[in-house]
Motif scaffolding. Structure first.
Motif, PDB file in Angstrom:
ATOM      1  N   GLU A  18      -0.150  -2.544   6.247  1.00 35.58           N
ATOM      2  CA  GLU A  18      -0.150  -3.281   7.507  1.00 35.58           C
ATOM      3  C   GLU A  18      -0.540  -2.363   8.662  1.00 35.58           C
ATOM      4  O   GLU A  18      -0.295  -1.149   8.637  1.00 35.58           O
ATOM      5  CB  GLU A  18       1.239  -3.872   7.767  1.00 35.58           C
ATOM      6  N   GLY A  37       0.784  -1.219   0.000  1.00 37.30           N
ATOM      7  CA  GLY A  37       0.000   0.000   0.000  1.00 37.30           C
ATOM      8  C   GLY A  37       0.816   1.268   0.000  1.00 37.30           C
ATOM      9  O   GLY A  37       0.259   2.372   0.015  1.00 37.30           O
ATOM     10  N   GLU A  66      -2.789  -4.230   0.902  1.00 35.13           N
ATOM     11  CA  GLU A  66      -3.309  -3.453   2.016  1.00 35.13           C
ATOM     12  C   GLU A  66      -2.174  -3.028   2.951  1.00 35.13           C
ATOM     13  O   GLU A  66      -1.287  -3.843   3.250  1.00 35.13           O
ATOM     14  CB  GLU A  66      -4.330  -4.264   2.802  1.00 35.13           C
TER      15      GLU A  66
END
Length: 230
Positions: A228, A144, A226
């Motif tokens: 973390e 991300g 995504e």
């Protein structure tokens, strides 16, 4: 327009030494900050960044003064000795911590998934292996993680594009420290697997004459995945 790998064919570990071009670039880039509007471009490039940032090809460190206070640390990679020396002086004046280190874009000397964002500022034109360099950027970003980029490349219509291609095949890279004027940075980011966000065309510099290096893009991309929990 800064070289991140040598022209010898050895990507990682090859020395980069272009003292004539480095002096020329340092002088021209400083003039472009105020006279040709590049300071404003850097402000837009870096606005809103936070966390740990890696800057690939820091040159003489002109971005450093534009990093917002929310940035915890900048690791700035620059292989050319003279430009790296100038960048270290600029780092002392920055409002955020900046560590300037040697290294090549195609073999970044940092751990994987160690950064929240990466900055590419007029550098993809001069790396020897664009795909490998962007693979390294993707490696060192967390899932991300964000890429901020301002790059120049192909543009300006058919005649200018033909001119750019001719320059790339002949004198331009040799005279300008490995720079290529007909590359396509947005396509390269897409092919490297980054998710593209807003991208806007602009002239580089915005207030100057239209040259083969003038056709730029300013944008954002992300490493897929995504973020973390932190």
């Amino acid at each position: 327009m800064r070289l991140l790998s040598s022209a010898s064919g050895k990507v990682a570990g090859s020395p980069v030494h272009h003292p004539v071009f480095a002096r020329f670039y340092a002088r021209v880039s400083v003039n472009a900050e105020t006279r040709l509007g590049m300071a404003g471009v850097r402000d837009r490039l870096l606005a809103g960044l936070s966390g740990r940032v890696i800057e690939i090809g820091a040159g003489n460190g002109l971005n450093f003064a534009h990093y917002p206070g929310a940035v915890a640390e900048v690791v700035a990679i620059e292989p050319e000795p003279l430009l790296r020396q100038l960048a270290r002086k600029a780092a002392l004046r920055a409002q955020v911590p900046v560590d300037v280190v040697p290294g090549a874009a195609e073999a970044l000397p940092v751990k994987s998934e160690a950064f929240d964002a990466a900055v590419l500022s007029l550098v993809l034109c001069s790396v020897r292996d664009v795909a490998r360099a962007l693979a390294e950027v993707r490696r060192v970003l967390r899932p991300g993680g964000e890429v901020r980029f301002v790059e120049h490349g192909r543009g300006g219509g058919r005649v200018m594009t033909l001119t750019q291609r001719a320059l790339d095949r002949t004198v331009w890279p040799a005279l300008m420290g490995g720079c290529h004027v007909a590359r396509e940075p947005v396509a390269a980011l897409r092919e490297a697997g980054f998710e593209l966000g807003p991208v806007r065309p602009l002239l580089l510099p915005e207030k100057g004459p239209r040259l083969p290096t003038s056709y730029g893009v300013l944008g954002v991309a992300w490493r897929p995945g995504e973020p973390e929990a932190r």
